[in-house]
Design an enzyme around this catalytic site. Sequence first.
Site, PDB file in Angstrom:
ATOM      1  N   HIS A 137     -10.332  -5.143  -3.529  1.00  0.00           N
ATOM      2  CA  HIS A 137      -8.959  -5.358  -2.812  1.00  0.00           C
ATOM      3  C   HIS A 137      -9.065  -5.891  -1.658  1.00  0.00           C
ATOM      4  CE1 HIS A 137      -9.899  -0.918  -2.333  1.00  0.00           C
ATOM      5  NE2 HIS A 137      -9.209  -1.199  -1.339  1.00  0.00           N
TER       6      HIS A 137
ATOM      7  N   ASP B 173       1.011  -1.248   0.006  1.00  0.00           N
ATOM      8  CA  ASP B 173       0.041  -0.185  -0.020  1.00  0.00           C
ATOM      9  C   ASP B 173       0.670   1.087   0.075  1.00  0.00           C
ATOM     10  OD1 ASP B 173      -3.399   0.606   1.035  1.00  0.00           O
ATOM     11  OD2 ASP B 173      -1.821   2.321   1.026  1.00  0.00           O
ATOM     12  N   ILE B 174       0.557   2.173  -0.790  1.00  0.00           N
ATOM     13  CA  ILE B 174       1.218   3.530  -0.787  1.00  0.00           C
ATOM     14  C   ILE B 174       1.255   4.153   0.287  1.00  0.00           C
ATOM     15  CG2 ILE B 174      -0.290   4.933  -1.826  1.00  0.00           C
ATOM     16  CD1 ILE B 174       1.593   5.802  -4.073  1.00  0.00           C
TER      17      ILE B 174
ATOM     18  N   GLN C   8     -14.923   2.623   1.018  1.00  0.00           N
ATOM     19  CA  GLN C   8     -14.022   2.117  -0.325  1.00  0.00           C
ATOM     20  C   GLN C   8     -13.792   3.223  -1.184  1.00  0.00           C
ATOM     21  OE1 GLN C   8     -15.956  -0.863  -2.790  1.00  0.00           O
ATOM     22  NE2 GLN C   8     -13.679  -1.317  -3.707  1.00  0.00           N
TER      23      GLN C   8
HETATM   24  P1  5GP Z   1      -9.705   1.420   0.376  1.00  0.00           P
HETATM   25  O1  5GP Z   1     -10.215   2.398   1.443  1.00  0.00           O
HETATM   26  O2  5GP Z   1     -10.293   1.727  -1.054  1.00  0.00           O
HETATM   27  O3  5GP Z   1     -10.063   0.210   1.096  1.00  0.00           O
HETATM   28  O4  5GP Z   1      -8.131   1.482   0.384  1.00  0.00           O
HETATM   29  C1  5GP Z   1      -7.619   1.849  -0.653  1.00  0.00           C
HETATM   30  C2  5GP Z   1      -6.033   1.774  -0.504  1.00  0.00           C
HETATM   31  O5  5GP Z   1      -5.445   2.034  -1.621  1.00  0.00           O
HETATM   32  C3  5GP Z   1      -5.531   2.845   0.429  1.00  0.00           C
HETATM   33  O6  5GP Z   1      -4.862   2.273   1.752  1.00  0.00           O
HETATM   34  C4  5GP Z   1      -4.650   3.671  -0.306  1.00  0.00           C
HETATM   35  O7  5GP Z   1      -3.465   4.045   0.266  1.00  0.00           O
HETATM   36  C5  5GP Z   1      -4.196   2.583  -1.441  1.00  0.00           C
HETATM   37  N1  5GP Z   1      -3.710   3.077  -2.827  1.00  0.00           N
HETATM   38  C6  5GP Z   1      -4.520   4.134  -3.506  1.00  0.00           C
HETATM   39  N2  5GP Z   1      -3.845   4.426  -4.453  1.00  0.00           N
HETATM   40  C7  5GP Z   1      -2.709   3.618  -4.530  1.00  0.00           C
HETATM   41  C8  5GP Z   1      -1.710   3.603  -5.585  1.00  0.00           C
HETATM   42  O8  5GP Z   1      -1.563   4.346  -6.568  1.00  0.00           O
HETATM   43  N3  5GP Z   1      -0.761   2.433  -5.204  1.00  0.00           N
HETATM   44  C9  5GP Z   1      -0.709   1.733  -4.138  1.00  0.00           C
HETATM   45  N4  5GP Z   1       0.413   0.748  -3.932  1.00  0.00           N
HETATM   46  N5  5GP Z   1      -1.779   1.918  -3.010  1.00  0.00           N
HETATM   47  C10 5GP Z   1      -2.453   2.811  -3.433  1.00  0.00           C
END
Ligand code: 5GP
Length: 146
Positions: A111, A44-45, A105
Site C-alpha cells: 500500500h 486510512d482508518i 509495515q
Molecule cells: P503500514 O504501517 O502497514 O504502512 O500502515 C498500515 C495502515 O493501514 C495504517 O496507517 C492503518 O491505520 C491502516 N489500516 C489498518 N487497518 C485498516 C482498516 O481496516 N481500514 C483502513 N481504512 N485502514 C486500515
Amino acid sequence: MTKLITFVKIVLGDNMECIFCKIIKGEIPCFKIYEDNDVLAFLDINPDSDGHTLIIPKKHFADLDDIDLNTLSKINEAAKHIKNILENKLKCDGISLLQNNGCVQDVKHYHLHLKPNYKNKQSIEILKHKEFISNPKDIYEKLKEN
Ligand code: 5GP
Ligand code: ZN
C-alpha cells in the site's frame, strides 16, 4: 480442521486473512476515494492528517519486493490522480507519499500512503495531537461534495 486450513492456505495463498483483500472483496467497509480495474484507494482508518489515503493493488502483493512493475505503475498513475483530488477538495498545501516495508509495515498487502500536509498544522504536531485530525467520515463527505 487445522490441517484443512493449512491446506487451503497453501493452495490459495496466505492472503486469506489479509485485511486489505477483505476490503477489496467488500467484506470490510471503507471510505472509498477511487477505484479502477487494478487499484483501490480509501481513507486510512487511523489518519496521520486529514485526507490520509491508502492506494492498494486489487491483487495481493506483500511489499515492494513482491509487486510487479506494471502494477506499481498503475498505483503511481492513481497517486497522481488522487493527489489532485485531495489538493482540490481539501485545499492542502502539500502531499507526502510513503510506502513501508519490513518491520515498519503493519499490513502485509502493498500500500502507498498519501498524507496531505497543511501549512497551519505541521505534520509533526498532528502526529503528537491526534485530536486535531478530523473523523475520516467527515473528510469522505467533503471529498464527495460537488
Ligand atoms: P503500514 O504501517 O502497514 O504502512 O500502515 C498500515 C495502515 O493501514 C495504517 O496507517 C492503518 O491505520 C491502516 N489500516 C489498518 N487497518 C485498516 C482498516 O481496516 N481500514 C483502513 N481504512 N485502514 C486500515
Ligand atoms: Zn491482501
